[in-house]
Scaffold this motif. Structure first.
Motif, PDB file in Angstrom:
ATOM      1  N   VAL A  58      24.994 -54.954  81.705  1.00  0.00           N
ATOM      2  CA  VAL A  58      24.480 -55.086  80.339  1.00  0.00           C
ATOM      3  C   VAL A  58      25.488 -55.823  79.453  1.00  0.00           C
ATOM      4  O   VAL A  58      26.692 -55.797  79.699  1.00  0.00           O
ATOM      5  N   ASP A  59      24.950 -56.460  78.434  1.00  0.00           N
ATOM      6  CA  ASP A  59      25.805 -57.113  77.432  1.00  0.00           C
ATOM      7  C   ASP A  59      25.051 -57.174  76.122  1.00  0.00           C
ATOM      8  O   ASP A  59      23.837 -57.417  76.102  1.00  0.00           O
ATOM      9  N   VAL A  60      25.766 -56.931  75.031  1.00  0.00           N
ATOM     10  CA  VAL A  60      25.174 -57.043  73.704  1.00  0.00           C
ATOM     11  C   VAL A  60      25.953 -58.049  72.874  1.00  0.00           C
ATOM     12  O   VAL A  60      27.172 -58.141  72.975  1.00  0.00           O
ATOM     13  N   GLU A  61      25.229 -58.801  72.075  1.00  0.00           N
ATOM     14  CA  GLU A  61      25.841 -59.584  70.988  1.00  0.00           C
ATOM     15  C   GLU A  61      25.518 -58.840  69.698  1.00  0.00           C
ATOM     16  O   GLU A  61      24.373 -58.380  69.505  1.00  0.00           O
ATOM     17  N   THR A  62      26.509 -58.693  68.844  1.00  0.00           N
ATOM     18  CA  THR A  62      26.359 -57.857  67.662  1.00  0.00           C
ATOM     19  C   THR A  62      26.861 -58.567  66.414  1.00  0.00           C
ATOM     20  O   THR A  62      27.482 -59.633  66.487  1.00  0.00           O
ATOM     21  N   THR A  63      26.620 -57.931  65.277  1.00  0.00           N
ATOM     22  CA  THR A  63      27.044 -58.497  63.996  1.00  0.00           C
ATOM     23  C   THR A  63      28.519 -58.262  63.694  1.00  0.00           C
ATOM     24  O   THR A  63      29.020 -58.749  62.674  1.00  0.00           O
ATOM     25  N   GLY A  64      29.211 -57.513  64.534  1.00  0.00           N
ATOM     26  CA  GLY A  64      30.627 -57.240  64.304  1.00  0.00           C
ATOM     27  C   GLY A  64      31.215 -56.435  65.433  1.00  0.00           C
ATOM     28  O   GLY A  64      30.579 -56.226  66.479  1.00  0.00           O
ATOM     29  N   LEU A  65      32.446 -55.949  65.224  1.00  0.00           N
ATOM     30  CA  LEU A  65      33.176 -55.238  66.264  1.00  0.00           C
ATOM     31  C   LEU A  65      33.302 -53.747  66.013  1.00  0.00           C
ATOM     32  O   LEU A  65      33.845 -53.018  66.845  1.00  0.00           O
ATOM     33  N   ASP A  66      32.829 -53.264  64.881  1.00  0.00           N
ATOM     34  CA  ASP A  66      32.866 -51.841  64.567  1.00  0.00           C
ATOM     35  C   ASP A  66      31.661 -51.177  65.236  1.00  0.00           C
ATOM     36  O   ASP A  66      30.521 -51.354  64.793  1.00  0.00           O
ATOM     37  N   THR A  67      31.896 -50.411  66.294  1.00  0.00           N
ATOM     38  CA  THR A  67      30.782 -49.857  67.069  1.00  0.00           C
ATOM     39  C   THR A  67      29.945 -48.855  66.284  1.00  0.00           C
ATOM     40  O   THR A  67      28.809 -48.572  66.655  1.00  0.00           O
ATOM     41  N   ALA A  68      30.506 -48.320  65.202  1.00  0.00           N
ATOM     42  CA  ALA A  68      29.749 -47.349  64.404  1.00  0.00           C
ATOM     43  C   ALA A  68      28.821 -48.026  63.406  1.00  0.00           C
ATOM     44  O   ALA A  68      27.895 -47.390  62.891  1.00  0.00           O
ATOM     45  N   ARG A  69      29.044 -49.326  63.130  1.00  0.00           N
ATOM     46  CA  ARG A  69      28.279 -49.985  62.060  1.00  0.00           C
ATOM     47  C   ARG A  69      27.593 -51.280  62.492  1.00  0.00           C
ATOM     48  O   ARG A  69      26.634 -51.701  61.858  1.00  0.00           O
ATOM     49  N   CYS A  70      28.104 -51.934  63.516  1.00  0.00           N
ATOM     50  CA  CYS A  70      27.527 -53.234  63.883  1.00  0.00           C
ATOM     51  C   CYS A  70      26.097 -53.064  64.397  1.00  0.00           C
ATOM     52  O   CYS A  70      25.701 -52.002  64.859  1.00  0.00           O
ATOM     53  N   GLU A  71      25.337 -54.135  64.307  1.00  0.00           N
ATOM     54  CA  GLU A  71      23.946 -54.129  64.753  1.00  0.00           C
ATOM     55  C   GLU A  71      23.759 -55.103  65.912  1.00  0.00           C
ATOM     56  O   GLU A  71      24.364 -56.175  65.949  1.00  0.00           O
ATOM     57  N   ILE A  72      22.913 -54.719  66.828  1.00  0.00           N
ATOM     58  CA  ILE A  72      22.599 -55.586  67.964  1.00  0.00           C
ATOM     59  C   ILE A  72      21.746 -56.756  67.500  1.00  0.00           C
ATOM     60  O   ILE A  72      20.768 -56.575  66.778  1.00  0.00           O
ATOM     61  N   ILE A  73      22.115 -57.962  67.920  1.00  0.00           N
ATOM     62  CA  ILE A  73      21.279 -59.135  67.659  1.00  0.00           C
ATOM     63  C   ILE A  73      20.762 -59.749  68.959  1.00  0.00           C
ATOM     64  O   ILE A  73      19.826 -60.546  68.942  1.00  0.00           O
ATOM     65  N   GLU A  74      21.365 -59.372  70.078  1.00  0.00           N
ATOM     66  CA  GLU A  74      20.855 -59.800  71.387  1.00  0.00           C
ATOM     67  C   GLU A  74      21.257 -58.759  72.425  1.00  0.00           C
ATOM     68  O   GLU A  74      22.386 -58.257  72.415  1.00  0.00           O
ATOM     69  N   LEU A  75      20.324 -58.445  73.304  1.00  0.00           N
ATOM     70  CA  LEU A  75      20.576 -57.519  74.403  1.00  0.00           C
ATOM     71  C   LEU A  75      20.098 -58.145  75.701  1.00  0.00           C
ATOM     72  O   LEU A  75      18.976 -58.650  75.776  1.00  0.00           O
ATOM     73  N   ALA A  76      20.971 -58.108  76.696  1.00  0.00           N
ATOM     74  CA  ALA A  76      20.588 -58.565  78.029  1.00  0.00           C
ATOM     75  C   ALA A  76      20.922 -57.476  79.034  1.00  0.00           C
ATOM     76  O   ALA A  76      21.936 -56.780  78.913  1.00  0.00           O
ATOM     77  N   MET A  77      20.056 -57.327  80.030  1.00  0.00           N
ATOM     78  CA  MET A  77      20.271 -56.400  81.134  1.00  0.00           C
ATOM     79  C   MET A  77      19.862 -57.110  82.417  1.00  0.00           C
ATOM     80  O   MET A  77      18.749 -57.630  82.512  1.00  0.00           O
ATOM     81  N   VAL A  78      20.757 -57.144  83.369  1.00  0.00           N
ATOM     82  CA  VAL A  78      20.481 -57.797  84.655  1.00  0.00           C
ATOM     83  C   VAL A  78      20.585 -56.756  85.762  1.00  0.00           C
ATOM     84  O   VAL A  78      21.664 -56.220  86.017  1.00  0.00           O
ATOM     85  N   PRO A  79      19.475 -56.433  86.428  1.00  0.00           N
ATOM     86  CA  PRO A  79      19.513 -55.481  87.544  1.00  0.00           C
ATOM     87  C   PRO A  79      20.031 -56.151  88.809  1.00  0.00           C
ATOM     88  O   PRO A  79      19.815 -57.346  89.030  1.00  0.00           O
ATOM     89  N   PHE A  80      20.710 -55.387  89.623  1.00  0.00           N
ATOM     90  CA  PHE A  80      21.172 -55.904  90.915  1.00  0.00           C
ATOM     91  C   PHE A  80      21.192 -54.761  91.930  1.00  0.00           C
ATOM     92  O   PHE A  80      21.398 -53.603  91.583  1.00  0.00           O
ATOM     93  N   THR A  81      20.962 -55.127  93.173  1.00  0.00           N
ATOM     94  CA  THR A  81      20.961 -54.160  94.273  1.00  0.00           C
ATOM     95  C   THR A  81      22.281 -54.271  95.011  1.00  0.00           C
ATOM     96  O   THR A  81      22.701 -55.373  95.375  1.00  0.00           O
ATOM     97  N   TYR A  82      22.909 -53.118  95.244  1.00  0.00           N
ATOM     98  CA  TYR A  82      24.209 -53.130  95.909  1.00  0.00           C
ATOM     99  C   TYR A  82      24.302 -51.999  96.918  1.00  0.00           C
ATOM    100  O   TYR A  82      23.563 -51.011  96.851  1.00  0.00           O
ATOM    101  N   GLY A  83      25.213 -52.164  97.857  1.00  0.00           N
ATOM    102  CA  GLY A  83      25.494 -51.112  98.814  1.00  0.00           C
ATOM    103  C   GLY A  83      26.661 -50.268  98.337  1.00  0.00           C
ATOM    104  O   GLY A  83      27.473 -50.713  97.517  1.00  0.00           O
ATOM    105  N   LEU A  84      26.767 -49.067  98.863  1.00  0.00           N
ATOM    106  CA  LEU A  84      27.858 -48.188  98.457  1.00  0.00           C
ATOM    107  C   LEU A  84      29.217 -48.734  98.876  1.00  0.00           C
ATOM    108  O   LEU A  84      30.251 -48.268  98.397  1.00  0.00           O
ATOM    109  N   ASP A  85      29.225 -49.743  99.766  1.00  0.00           N
ATOM    110  CA  ASP A  85      30.475 -50.386 100.157  1.00  0.00           C
ATOM    111  C   ASP A  85      30.859 -51.519  99.216  1.00  0.00           C
ATOM    112  O   ASP A  85      31.881 -52.179  99.416  1.00  0.00           O
TER     113      ASP A  85
END
Length: 299
Positions: free
Chosen positions: A48-75
């Motif tokens: 996951v990755d977010v682009e936000t309006t700032g760096l304060d995690t308590a106040r910034c707002e999300i302006i873009e959200l991406a989520m990329v699923p992937f399949t992996y082995g336990l190794d």
């Protein structure tokens, strides 16, 4: 691009690299699906990755959200990268110019855009692990936005892979990508996610293991958060030099300096505090962390 053109360009790149005078970076391309052996236990990861309006995690707002699923082995092998989720969102205030300069996102691009938390929850629900490059930021922002992220174990591709030990300089995503031999359109959320998955799928140059294996090993280990409550003010620089961070108490936990250490470092860190900071015996607040609560503001 035709195969002939690609083969010609690859030949040119190989000649440049063989000269020892040049280094060639290749554009990140979709990772082909690999068939998993029948005896490999598979899991679904979510980068996951977010682009936000700032760096304060308590106040910034999300302006873009991406989520990329992937399949992996336990190794630690990555077998398949799925279709991404990528949406924009209009914040309550105009996007700061410095954010636009970095991300390229403008008020016009996000106007009228909305991200549905229920849709996000449904997409993230199958994930056995959520990964971000700087999970201490992304997890806190996303937990405020959608409760599903409070229920998942998290890992950090920036801090839970020993990149320096593998010969990489710096831990920014673009630096790591260049060190691995590729480039991408950085500072847009979906491209950052795809680059992150690619890095985790690559074999590390010194250990010879996939980077994801290194990440999983670290994520599975418990760590300990040690709070230096009521520490002398004039010794704050000693704590900062040792890697302690300040918690203002707004998001949970005491108003105090704290540090996260591995199991093997726990007793040595407590001994340091008693000898160098408090200069005497003292009972200190210590909390065990694992992937379910690590990087969360709730800790």
């Amino acid at each position: 691009m035709a195969d002939l053109d690609r083969n010609h360009l690859e030949g040119l790149a190989a000649s440049l690299e063989a000269s020892g005078l040049y280094r060639v970076l290749r554009r990140l391309e979709p990772r082909p699906r690999a068939e998993a052996p029948q005896d490999v236990r598979l899991r679904r990861g979510l980068f996951v990755d977010v682009e936000t309006t700032g760096l304060d995690t308590a106040r910034c707002e999300i302006i873009e959200l991406a989520m990329v699923p992937f399949t992996y082995g336990l190794d630690g092998r990555v077998f398949e990268v799925g279709e991404p989720f990528n949406q924009l969102r209009q914040p309550s205030q105009p996007i700061p110019p410095e954010v636009t300069a970095i991300t390229g996102l403008t008020d016009e691009m996000v106007a009228g855009k909305h991200i549905d938390p229920a849709e996000v929850a449904a997409f993230a629900a199958p994930a056995a692990l959520v990964v971000a490059h700087n999970a201490a930021f992304d997890r806190r922002v996303l937990e405020r936005f959608c409760d599903v992220f409070t229920t998942k174990p998290w890992a950090c591709s920036m801090s839970q892979v020993n990149w320096a030990e593998e010969g990489f300089e710096g831990v920014k995503l673009a630096y790591l990508a260049a060190g691995a031999g590729f480039f991408y359109d950085k500072h847009r959320a979906v491209q950052d996610c795809l680059a992150g998955v690619e890095l985790l799928a690559r074999t590390l140059p010194r250990s010879g293991h996939p980077a994801l294996r290194n990440l999983l090993d670290q994520a599975r280990k418990p760590s300990w958060r040690i709070w230096a409550e009521n520490s002398p003010f004039d010794l704050k620089d000693a704590l900062k030099t040792r890697g302690y961070r300040w918690n203002d108490g707004g998001g949970g936990g005491p108003r105090a300096w704290y540090v996260d250490v591995d199991e093997a470092e726990r007793e040595a860190e407590l001994a340091f505090l008693r000898a160098e900071i408090y200069r005497g015996e003292i009972d200190l607040l210590v909390r065990r962390l694992d992937a379910h609560d690590r990087f969360s503001e709730r800790c």
